[in-house]
Design a protein around this motif. Structure first.
Motif: not given
Length: 676
Positions: A475-480
């Motif tokens: 999940n790219s959003v959680l990483y960001c």
């Protein structure tokens, strides 16, 4: 109506194809019905009516001889499955007015003999079908008695009435009856009812003929409107239903077209054209079994091309399902594309499979486009609720994939809504249940992390986002979001790591790129920071925050290298140049300078000056200069400016572009190209 019993349905698609090939090899090519594959068949012409004979008596009355009509029940029994119902053979052709004529002022009398009232055997015509303007009121004359003689004179003549028929394409000969019918009067006799039925048939054929013309022109909306009018006249007409289905296909309303064809077959189960059209629709929708069933019912034989299309779609669809079972997403993508290209171009399930494969291969934006396209098809209206695909019931697979795409793009509320719908449709599916639990957990973790971040509790927010990543590690959003927490905690190296993970999943993720550039700046890694800001400037050319950060990163980089930066500036108004020395100093500064040679009285200069002011605000890292050629003629001569407005662009003291009277679009493109 008699029907030929349908041939037994083949067990497999290969059997159907072999049987069709065998049948086609024994039949002659010209035995196929003409226009069988045409979406809308041509309207057959009605047969001509017998020519009436008449004689005129001395009393001025007229007797007309007419061939007897077929019983009214024959209209429903004679059907044509070429896509239209032919005009009944006993109805008058368009424009013709057989069966009567006017002579003087005498009334019109219809008899079954060759002379009026000449024999006691003469009887009233109960089956006569007058088609013209009999009386303006729409009433028919009373039938004559069973016998008549000279002692029983005909009714006295009425006053002559001259009917004036208008021009146009109307069917004259039906006017007075239509007026009476529209007035709400019910038919008083069986003869009146027959007249109205014949009128309805003729009018319906005319409307269908007009609809066919609109269909051939590609005007499907207008054709559909006309077919609806024809159906209003005769709702239980299979050919009208078939034509309406063709118009719906032209409008890409395939689910409605399926229902229309099914209604046509309810009316007439032997309607081969509807079976053919349904088979083609089911191939496009990816419904293999339904397509094979209807192809087996097409007479005299199924179309070989359609059978081949069905075989190809079935092959690729089977391979797609097998590849998904083992998680071979490259093969899923390849086979779903092949099935769509082979003919299943409107299969929502195949588009959903393609979206899932793209998502698993980290092509998130393409996956979003694919699942959005799948959602546009009205899948539920074109298949039964118990239809299965990859073990999913009906629409459950669509919502299942939609939830995954929404979650990957950070649309957590939409993801929860989609997975809830999937579980309602298919509550016993283990994949749906697992995905439901995962989406709920990730959405809770993200919501908690956001609350903690907004309250300034970055450590706990970081932990909350980490819990969500345990459930959904791509999940790219959680990483960001976690990178933002670590940035605020001063953990810049870890922030860069999280941004790198987010960019692996979604390479064009602007927020992750911006946070990584900021983290590089905190670690004074100016080369990496400038590279990230250059990419961001191309992605977000109008973002002043990015432009300012880029400018400061450039200044810091030059300063770290020992270069002169005292003359570098950011933003401001367009600087006016009044002398040669000022001009040379301004254009030799590091970075990009745009010089506008102009004069206030010139119309074109006045027109483009507001654009220059806008660009100065939009690209604050670029130096914008203006030279009034009347006030500074030496600068104009030194730069060889002869036409205004003229623009020159300098980069690090070197002229890179010159434009004479450019458009606003060209000017902005050049500033963006050299300024980034």
């Amino acid at each position: 109506m008699s029907h030929r019993p349908p041939a037994p349905m083949p067990d497999t698609l290969s059997d159907a194809f072999a049987a069709a090939v065998l049948l086609s090899s024994t039949d002659k090519p010209d035995t196929l019905p003409p226009g069988r594959l045409s979406p809308v068949s041509p309207l057959p012409h009605s047969s001509k009516l017998p020519t009436p004979s008449s004689s005129s008596g001395s009393s001025g009355s007229v007797s007309v001889s007419r061939a007897p009509l077929a019983p009214a029940s024959g209209l429903a029994s004679r059907r044509s499955h070429s896509g239209e119902i032919p005009l009944p053979s006993d109805a008058p052709p368009r424009g013709a007015r057989p069966g009567h004529r006017r002579t003087g002022s005498g009334p019109l009398i219809f008899t079954s003999g060759t002379s009026a009232c000449s024999s006691s055997a003469t009887s009233p015509l109960t089956n006569a079908l007058p088609a013209g303007n009999i009386y303006p009121s729409g009433r028919l004359t009373k039938p004559l008695p069973s016998s008549c003689s000279a002692a029983t004179p005909p009714p006295p003549p009425r006053a002559t009435r001259h009917d004036v028929l208008g021009s146009g394409t109307a069917n004259y000969g039906h006017g007075s009856i239509v007026r009476s019918r529209c007035g709400g009067a019910a038919p008083s006799t069986e003869e009146d009812a027959m007249v109205m039925r014949a009128m309805s048939v003729a009018d319906r054929e005319e409307v269908k003929r007009a609809g066919n013309e609109q269909y051939k022109k590609g005007c499907f909306e207008e054709a559909l409107r006309l077919y609806d009018r024809a159906l209003a006249m005769c709702p239980d007409n299979a050919a009208c239903r078939g034509n309406r289905a063709a118009a719906l296909i032209g409008l890409r309303r395939l689910g409605e077209a399926v229902k229309e064809c099914e209604e046509a077959l309810r009316i007439d189960p032997s309607y081969g054209r509807a079976h053919q059209r349904l088979a083609s629709l089911h191939i496009r929708l990816g419904h293999i079994e339904d397509a094979l069933r209807h192809l087996s019912l097409v007479t005299p034989q199924p179309d070989l091309l359609e059978l081949h299309r069905l075989q190809t779609v079935e092959k690729h669809l089977g391979r797609c399902v097998d590849a998904r079972k083992v998680g071979d997403w490259k093969s899923v993508l390849r086979e779903s594309n092949a099935a769509i290209a082979a003919g299943a171009d409107s299969s929502a399930l195949l588009l959903a499979a393609r979206a899932e494969a793209l998502l698993r291969l980290n092509h998130i934006d393409e996956a979003d486009l694919a699942i959005t396209s799948a959602s546009k098809f009205d899948y539920s209206s074109s298949c039964s609720p118990d239809t299965k695909y990859c073990g999913f019931l009906a629409n459950a697979y669509l919502f299942y994939v939609h939830a995954q795409v929404d979650m990957a793009l950070g649309r957590f509320d939409h993801a929860v809504s989609s997975v809830d719908k999937a579980r309602i449709i298919d509550p016993g599916n283990t994949e749906v249940v697992t995905m439901h639990n995962k989406v709920k957990a990730v959405a809770r973790a993200r919501s908690l992390g956001n609350e903690l971040f907004n309250s300034g509790n970055f450590s706990d927010a970081c932990l909350a986002y980490g819990e969500g990543l345990k459930q959904h590690p791509v999940n790219s959003v959680l990483y960001c979001n976690r990178a933002a927490c670590r940035f605020n905690l001063g953990q810049w190296e870890k922030s860069i790591e999280d941004c790198n993970e987010a960019l692996k999943i979604k390479p064009n993720y602007s927020k992750a790129l911006l946070r990584r550039a900021a983290s590089y700046g905190k670690m004074e890694r100016w080369v990496e920071a400038v590279k990230d800001y250059e990419v961001l400037r191309k992605e977000l050319p109008g973002d002043t925050g990015v432009a300012e950060a880029y400018f400061h990163a450039q200044v810091a980089l030059k300063s770290s290298r020992g270069e002169e930066v005292s003359n570098m500036k950011f933003g401001g108004e367009v600087e006016a140049i009044t002398g040669m020395e000022q001009f040379q100093m301004a254009t030799s500064l590091p970075g990009v300078s745009v010089v506008h040679f102009m004069t206030p009285l010139n119309q074109q200069c006045c027109k483009i000056s507001p654009c220059v002011n806008t660009l100065c605000t939009r690209y604050p890292s670029v130096n914008f200069l203006k030279v009034d050629v009347n006030e500074s003629p030496a600068v104009a001569r030194a730069e060889n400016v002869r036409t205004i407005p003229t623009f020159k662009i300098y980069k690090n003291g070197v002229r890179v572009k010159e434009m004479i009277c450019p458009s606003q679009q060209l000017l902005e493109y050049s500033v963006r190209h050299y300024g980034i």
